[in-house]
Write an enzyme that holds these catalytic residues in place. Structure first.
Site, PDB file in Angstrom:
ATOM      1  N   SER A 163       0.860  -1.183   0.000  1.00  0.00           N
ATOM      2  CA  SER A 163       0.000   0.000   0.000  1.00  0.00           C
ATOM      3  C   SER A 163       0.894   1.230   0.000  1.00  0.00           C
ATOM      4  CB  SER A 163      -0.868   0.005   1.250  1.00  0.00           C
ATOM      5  OG  SER A 163      -0.027   0.067   2.387  1.00  0.00           O
ATOM      6  N   LYS A 164       0.263   2.378  -0.196  1.00  0.00           N
ATOM      7  CA  LYS A 164       1.007   3.620  -0.194  1.00  0.00           C
ATOM      8  C   LYS A 164       1.734   3.812   1.146  1.00  0.00           C
ATOM      9  CE  LYS A 164       0.341   8.238  -1.453  1.00  0.00           C
ATOM     10  NZ  LYS A 164      -0.181   9.341  -2.069  1.00  0.00           N
ATOM     11  N   ARG A 165       0.990   3.509   2.202  1.00  0.00           N
ATOM     12  CA  ARG A 165       1.548   3.703   3.541  1.00  0.00           C
ATOM     13  C   ARG A 165       2.751   2.768   3.772  1.00  0.00           C
ATOM     14  NH1 ARG A 165       0.841   1.125   8.106  1.00  0.00           N
ATOM     15  NH2 ARG A 165      -0.791  -0.157   7.204  1.00  0.00           N
TER      16      ARG A 165
END
Ligand code: GLU
Length: 496
Positions: free
Chosen positions: A263-265
Site C-alpha cells: 500500500s502507499k503507507r
C-alpha cells in the site's frame, strides 16, 4: 484486423501513476509487442469527475514515454476507435444503456438514497446480513419494472433523478477462464443489480469499460488482481449485450517486503517510492525500472535477469506470469540500476549529470576532469545522483569532515600524514601518479611499522572529507598535487 492482438492500458486519472499501474501498462505493452502486429492502446477512464486530478493524464503519458513504451492508439495518437478519453464518449454509453433497457436487460431505478437505505435496514432486521438491490428486492422498489409505464414516462419527462441498473440474474454461476488464474467462478446471488448509468448521466466504470473494450476490439484485458471481483459483472454485461468477452488475465498483487499488499503507507514506511514520477525525479534509470518491473510477477523461465525492453518484448508470455503475489525488493531494483548505470559510457553519464548538478547548485568541473571522476566513482554508486554525493570532493574542497570518519583520526595520525605529505611534496607534477603515491604510502607505513589503514584512513579523510570512496591514489592523481597538498595542510590544522 480480426484476430489480432489489441490490449489497452486503462488508467483513471485520479492521481500520479502508481508503480503497480506502471507494471500493468508494461505487461500490456510486452504482451502486445510479443505478438506480431499487436497494438498497445491508452484509454483514459475519466468518467468519475469527483476523483479527477488535474495533470494526472499528462503524468501517465510522461511516465510511459520515460520507460520507452510507445502508444499505438490513444488520446494524443488518435486511432480508428477514438475518442480515447471516456469523458468524450458519454453519448455512446447512454446509447448502449438505452439499448439494454429496450431489450429488457436493464431498467430505470428512481429510488432515493434514503429509500435504498430503508430497504437495507428492513432486510437486515429480518436476518439478511448483506442486503442487495437484486432480483428479489428490485420487485419492491421504485423502478421501471414495478412502476406503471406511464408513470415511468412522466418521471423521465419531468427530469426525475434516476440510475440505470442491470438485471442481474437471480441464481447463476458466472464462469470464465483467466489466462493467469485458470478457471474462475462467481455466484450471481452475491451481486447487486449493477448501476450502469449514474444520476449525473455518466456511466459507471463497469459499463464504460465493457462498452469500450468491445468497441475498441480489445482482444485481451490484462489488469491487476484488484479488478478480478469486477470481472463477473463485466461478463454479465457482455452476455446482456450478446458480445463475446475479451480474454482475461489478472496480474498478481505487488507485495510489501514485510508482507501484505504494497500500500502507499507501507511503501512509504519501507522507503519505496510509490509513484513513477518519484522514480523519474530521483534519477532512476528507466531501463532498470522496466527490467525490474518485468520480473515482478513474471520470469522467462531461465536464470537470465538482464533484458532490455526490446528483448523483453520477445521473451514475454502470459503463461509465465505467476499467480502468487510478487514481493517488491528494493535492493534488487538498485542492483538493476547499478547494472544499467555501469553499462553507460562515462561521457553520456557526464551529459546527464549536468542538469542534475545544476538543480542542486553544484558547479561541475571541465568535461575531461568530470569524465575521469565518473570513471572512478561509477562502480561504487547505485544511482547517478549519488555520483554527486560520493564525488563532491572532486568538485569542491571538503568543507567539513564526516563525523564517523574523523573518529579514526587518532594519536599518531597527524604524524603519519605529515611524513607522507613531506614525501609527496617532493614529487614533480608529472610524477604525481597513483602508483607512485601508493608506493610512497607503503614506504611511510613500513618505516613506522604500522598497518596500512593507520595512514590510509586519515589520508582519505584529509583529501576527501569522507570515510570511504573511490580509489584514493587515483583520486589524488586526478585532484593534482597542489590541491592534495593544500587539503592535507588544512586537515592537519583542523584535525590535529
Ligand atoms: N480504470 C481502471 C483503473 O483505474 C481500469 C481497470 C481495467 O483495466 O479494467 O485501473
Amino acid at each position: 484486423m480480426e484476430g489480432s492482438v489489441r490490449v489497452r492500458f486503462a488508467p483513471s486519472p485520479t492521481g500520479f501513476l502508481h508503480i503497480g499501474g506502471l507494471r500493468t501498462a508494461l505487461y500490456n505493452y510486452l504482451f502486445a509487442k510479443s505478438q506480431s502486429g499487436g497494438k498497445f492502446i491508452l484509454r483514459i477512464e475519466d468518467t468519475d469527475q469527483s476523483r479527477y486530478v488535474e495533470g494526472a493524464e499528462q503524468d501517465i503519458i510522461d511516465s510511459l514515454k520515460w520507460c520507452g513504451m510507445e502508444i499505438d492508439e490513444g488520446p494524443n495518437e488518435g486511432g480508428d476507435f477514438g475518442p480515447y478519453r471516456q469523458s468524450e464518449r458519454k453519448e455512446i454509453y447512454s446509447e448502449y444503456a438505452r439499448k439494454l433497457i429496450d431489450e429488457g436487460k436493464a431498467y430505470y431505478a428512481f429510488d432515493t438514497t434514503d429509500e435504498i437505505d430503508q430497504m437495507r435496514e428492513r432486510l437486515k432486521k429480518s436476518g439478511n446480513p448483506s442486503p442487495k438491490y437484486d432480483a428479489v428486492t428490485r420487485q419492491s422498489m421504485k423502478n421501471s419494472l414495478t412502476l406503471p409505464q406511464d408513470e415511468v414516462e412522466k418521471r423521465l419527462e419531468a427530469g426525475d433523478e434516476y440510475v440505470v441498473r442491470l438485471k442481474v440474474p437471480r441464481r447463476e454461476t458466472i464462469r470464465f477462464e483467466d489466462l493467469i488464474r485458470g478457471h474462475v467462478s462467481f455466484e450471481s446471488k452475491g451481486l447487486d443489480d449493477q448501476v450502469l448509468l449514474k444520476s449525473d448521466g455518466m456511466p459507471t466504470y463497469h459499463l464504460a469499460n465493457v462498452v469500450d473494450d468491445h468497441l475498441m476490439k480489445i482482444s485481451h484485458v490484462i489488469r491487476g488482481e484488484e479488478w478480478l471481483s469486477s470481472t463477473p459483472k463485466h461478463i454479465l454485461l457482455y452476455q446482456a449485450f450478446g458480445w463475446e468477452a475479451p480474454k482475461m488475465a489478472h496480474l498478481p498483487l505487488i507485495m510489501s517486503p514485510s508482507g501484505g499488499k504494497l500500500s502507499k503507507r507501507k511503501a512509504e514506511e519501507e522507503g519505496i517510492p510509490v509513484n513513477t514520477k518519484e522514480y523519474i525525479k530521483q534519477n532512476y534509470e528507466p531501463e532498470a525500472l522496466v527490467n525490474f518491473l518485468a520480473y515482478l510477477g513474471w520470469s522467462p523461465g531461465d536464470d537470465s535477469e538482464i533484458h532490455s525492453l526490446n528483448e523483453l518484448c520477445h521473451l514475454f508470455s502470459l503463461d509465465r506470469v505467476s499467480k502468487g503475489g510478487a514481493v517488491f525488493n528494493h535492493k534488487k531494483l538498485l542492483w538493476y540500476n547499478e547494472h544499467y548505470l555501469r553499462e553507460e559510457t562515462d561521457k553520456s553519464i557526464a551529459e546527464r549529470l549536468k542538469p542534475i548538478a545544476k538543480k542542486r547548485g553544484i558547479e561541475l568541473p571541465d568535461e575531461t576532469y568530470l569524465i575521469e571522476a565518473i570513471s572512478l566513482l561509477k562502480d561504487r554508486v547505485s544511482k547517478i545522483d549519488e555520483l554527486l554525493d560520493m564525488g563532491q570532493f572532486f568538485f569542491n574542497d571538503p568543507e567539513e569532515y564526516d563525523e564517523k570518519a574523523v573518529k579514526k583520526w587518532k594519536g599518531n595520525s597527524s604524524g603519519l600524514v605529515e611524513q607522507y605529505k613531506e614525501k609527496i611534496a617532493k614529487l614533480d607534477e608529472d610524477e604525481f601518479k597513483a602508483a607512485t603515491l601508493k608506493s610512497q604510502l607503503e614506504e611511510v607505513i613500513n618505516a613506522n611499522d604500522v598497518g596500512f589503514g593507520k595512514l590510509m584512513m586519515p589520508l582519505r579523510i584529509a583529501v576527501t572529507g569522507q570515510g570511504f570512496g573511490p580509489d584514493l591514489f587515483a583520486s589524488m592523481e586526478l585532484l593534482g598535487k597542489q590541491t592534495v597538498i593544500q587539503r592535507i595542510d588544512t586537515a592537519l590544522k583542523k584535525l590535529s
